[in-house]
Every structure is written in structure tokens, then in C-alpha cells.
Design an enzyme around this catalytic site. Structure first.
Site, PDB file in Angstrom:
ATOM      1  N   ASP A 218      53.182  53.523  25.647  1.00 44.28           N
ATOM      2  CA  ASP A 218      51.928  52.771  25.524  1.00 44.28           C
ATOM      3  C   ASP A 218      52.098  51.604  24.552  1.00 44.28           C
ATOM      4  OD1 ASP A 218      50.235  54.743  27.083  1.00 44.28           O
ATOM      5  OD2 ASP A 218      51.004  56.020  25.480  1.00 44.28           O
TER       6      ASP A 218
ATOM      7  N   GLU B  23      57.921  54.347  31.418  1.00 47.16           N
ATOM      8  CA  GLU B  23      57.538  53.105  32.103  1.00 47.16           C
ATOM      9  C   GLU B  23      58.312  51.888  31.580  1.00 47.16           C
ATOM     10  OE1 GLU B  23      53.401  52.462  32.933  1.00 47.16           O
ATOM     11  OE2 GLU B  23      53.567  50.302  32.578  1.00 47.16           O
TER      12      GLU B  23
END
Ligand code: TRH
Length: 377
Positions: free
Chosen positions: A16, A273
């Protein structure tokens, strides 16, 4: 120039903050925006950006104002754009301030990256938030109709220049305490806990091709320690040899150095990610350990990516890559999958560069956000 506030709630791991920090820097550097990044766990940020100070409530780093998003968050002057990253809930006071503002900011919820088909259909959709306030869903993605993926304007030029400069590569590796011996293959390993690791390492140790495995400090070290039969926790600087495999533990490096590490390696095992995307930009074959989701939802995400990524490979190479990724994510079968892959290295390596070039031909995420903002005016 506009002002952008990005809110980041560190759920777990580094993805994040990794994505939002990269985006914040790019919006400031390439578009001249005034960017504030609100992060609730400054320690996670400092892991990626060691020159920052986790104790400061506000600091200016690389053109971005990085602020601690504390529990008693107080309303600030309203920016032009508010990005709520990955569905983190904005502070109540922020939503109230947006409702009350004469000129309301553009409110975007930046979602996780996925190659699934439904993404293009949901990208850019509004979601009414009461009293005329709208929030828009912004979906990164790999195909037209999505928000694209993060890629700094000069990234590929910098990467290619670095890869073409053997002295720069050696100097960078030496700074990490890594000296490549002869024709050793370099592999980097960043992954969640994985019971399939041992089988892969057995295969590497027995492989006629010598391998040096570089492992930044992280969650996979426990499995590595068990395979090595070491009694003590592995620390950066640890080195061990088993057969034709040399294992070396590295510190957790800055985000920019992690890019360079990926550029140095012949093969990168990545996760989540952001490292997953960065390994694609490295233009080299990669192995993705996907973040596990409830009810195995991550498998669909994995297959959706493979359906795009494997296009253009010969059927046998595509099958070998798919089986390797499936084995890694299932935590079993890595030995056989690694063997099957061996004849396909040259093809995969060329394909990785083609995939990178194809993705780079699309607008990147920051460009898509900028365009969305400009269209909203
Ligand atoms: O840390 P992650 O597992 O993050 C995950 C994913 O983003 C996942 O989708 C999300 O749902 C979950 O967090 C909450 O993996 P990721 O995304 O690769 O982020 C790691 C970041 O750490 C990335 O920005 C690269 C950086 N990094 C360094 O800066 N130095 C290092 O030495 C290493 C190994 C990584």
C-alpha cells in the site's frame, strides 16, 4: 499545478505504501503537483525510504510532503484531488470538509491492480456519497479502458542504461556485498512464507548452472532457514552454499535500490502488487507470489494475468511458465516445474522484454489520473 492529498492505510506488508509513495513522487516530479501523502504507519514508509524520519509528523521528501495520518486527524485546507488508496476509509472530518467545501475536491478511490475482465467495466464509475458528493473508482490495469500501471517517464531508459553498463551493475552489487562469480545466474527472492521453497532450492542446488540467490530480509527467511538447516535466524550478510546454489541474505533496501536489484538479476521472484510490477519493468522473467485472498479469490486474479502475459509465447513455453507460477502459489511441485522450464529460458527472456515494451506503450497510471482530473474540471 494542483494540490493532491493521498491517504494510505498500511494494511500489512509494504504494497500500500509502496504504490502510494511511488505515485506521490511521480505526480510531484512529472506534473509539478503539490502532493501530500498521509500514511498511518510511518515506520513502513521509512523501510522503503530510509532517508525519511519516522518520528516526524510532516516532512518534505523527494518533492512530496509526507505526513503522519494520526488517529486525531484534523481537517486541512482542501486540495484539488483526494485519493483514498485501496478503499482505506477517509477520516470523517475529511469527508465532512469535502461536503462543506465551496469547491469540492475530486475524490478518487484507487483500487488494487488486477488483470480481470471486469476491471475495465468498473474503472471510472462514480459512487454517490450523499449531498451531491461523488467518489470515483479508479482501477489500474493492463489493458485499454483501465487506469494503466505505474511507470515513471524515464523508467525504461534508466533501466536499459543500467543493464547495459556492467560496471554500474557490479558497483551496485558490490555495495550490497554481492560479488558475482563467473557465469553465475542471479536470482532475487521476495515472497511470502512458501512451503514450495525447499523443492525449488533442491532443484537449484542440483542444477548444472550455478545460481546465486539474493534474498532481501523478509517473510521467506524462515523457510530458507529450515531448508538450510540453520539453527539461528538468518541476518543480512549471511551466506551459505548447497551444491551449485549460493544463498545470500541482503538487507531490506530502499525502493530505488530494490529496482536496481531487480534490474541486475536474471530472474526475479516477487510478490503482492508493486514488486510484481517492478519485476515486469525489469524486462526479465519473473515468478509472482500473489497476495492470498479469502475464498481463494487470488487464483482468478493470477489466471487473468497469465492469460494476458503468456500471449505470444509458444504453447510449450506458456505451459511451462503457467505450471511454474501455479506450483509456486500452490506451494508444491516447484522441482518438476523448474525442470520443465529449462529449455524455454531464451524464449521467456525475449518475451519479458516484449511484454514490458507492450505495457509501456499504454498511458501510465499517473498520466491516466492526470487526464481524469483535467477532464473533471
Ligand atoms: O509487501 P507486499 O506483499 O504488499 C502487499 C500487496 O501490495 C498486496 O496486493 C496488498 O494487498 C498487501 O500488501 C496489503 O508486496 P509489494 O506490493 O510488492 O510491496 C513491496 C514493496 O516493498 C515494494 O514497493 C517494493 C518494496 N521493497 C523495497 O523497497 N525494498 C526491498 O528490499 C524489498 C524486498 C521490497
Amino acid at each position: 499545478m494542483a494540490s493532491w492529498d493521498i491517504f494510505c492505510n498500511v494494511v500489512d506488508n509494504y504494497g500500500d505504501i509502496g504504490v502510494t509513495w511511488r505515485l506521490a513522487r511521480q505526480l510531484a516530479a512529472e506534473y509539478g503537483h503539490r502532493v501530500r501523502l498521509w500514511v498511518d504507519e510511518p515506520a513502513a514508509f521509512v523501510a522503503l525510504c530510509p532517508q525519511a524520519d519516522a518520528g516526524l509528523a510532516r516532512q518534505q521528501v523527494a518533492g512530496v510532503e509526507v505526513c503522519h495520518w494520526a488517529k486525531d486527524w484534523q481537517p486541512q485546507p482542501q486540495p484539488d484531488v483526494v485519493i483514498e488508496a485501496f478503499g482505506c476509509t477517509l477520516p470523517e472530518a475529511q469527508v465532512a470538509a469535502m461536503r462543506a467545501a465551496g469547491k469540492r475536491p475530486l475524490w478518487l478511490n484507487l483500487e488494487y491492480l488486477s488483470a480481470e475482465d471486469w476491471v475495465a467495466g468498473c474503472h471510472g464509475l462514480p459512487s454517490p456519497q450523499g449531498q451531491g458528493l461523488q467518489k470515483y473508482f479508479f482501477f489500474p490495469g493492463f489493458v485499454a479502458g483501465t487506469g494503466g500501471v505505474l511507470r515513471e517517464g524515464d523508467l525504461l531508459a534508466r533501466r536499459r542504461a543500467f543493464q547495459a553498463d556492467e560496471a554500474a551493475r557490479q558497483a551496485f552489487l558490490a555495495g550490497l556485498g554481492v560479488t558475482v562469480q563467473g557465469a553465475e545466474r542471479l536470482i532475487s527472492l521476495f515472497a511470502y512464507e512458501n512451503p514450495g521453497l525447499g523443492e525449488w532450492l533442491d532443484a537449484l542446488a542440483a542444477d548444472p548452472q550455478a545460481t546465486r540467490l539474493l534474498v532481501p530480509r523478509g517473510r521467506i527467511l524462515g523457510d530458507l532457514r529450515r531448508w538450510l538447516g540453520e539453527a539461528n535466524e538468518l541476518q543480512p550478510g549471511f551466506v551459505a552454499r548447497r551444491g551449485n546454489l549460493q544463498v545470500q541474505v541482503l538487507p531490506f533496501v530502499s525502493q530505488d535500490d530494490y529496482d536496481r536489484l531487480l534490474w541486475c538479476c536474471d530472474f526475479n521472484a516477487v510478490r503482492g502488487e508493486d514488486s510484481f510490477m517492478r519485476a515486469q519493468w525489469a524486462g526479465r522473467p519473473l515468478l509472482w507470489h500473489i497476495y492470498q485472498q479469502q475464498e481463494d479469490a487470488h487464483w482468478e486474479k493470477l489466471e487473468a494475468f497469465l492469460a494476458l502475459y503468456l500471449q505470444g509465447l509458444s504453447p510449450s513455453a506458456a505451459l511451462a511458465v503457467r505450471q511454474l507460477w501455479q506450483a509456486w502459489n500452490a506451494g508444491a511441485g516447484m522441482g518438476a516445474a523448474w525442470q520443465t522450464l529449462q529449455p524455454h529460458w531464451a524464449e521467456w527472456r525475449a518475451h519479458a522484454e516484449l511484454w514490458c515494451a507492450e505495457q509501456a506503450s499504454r498511458p501510465d497510471l499517473a498520466a491516466a489520473l492526470e487526464q481524469f482530473y483535467l477532464s473533471s474540471l
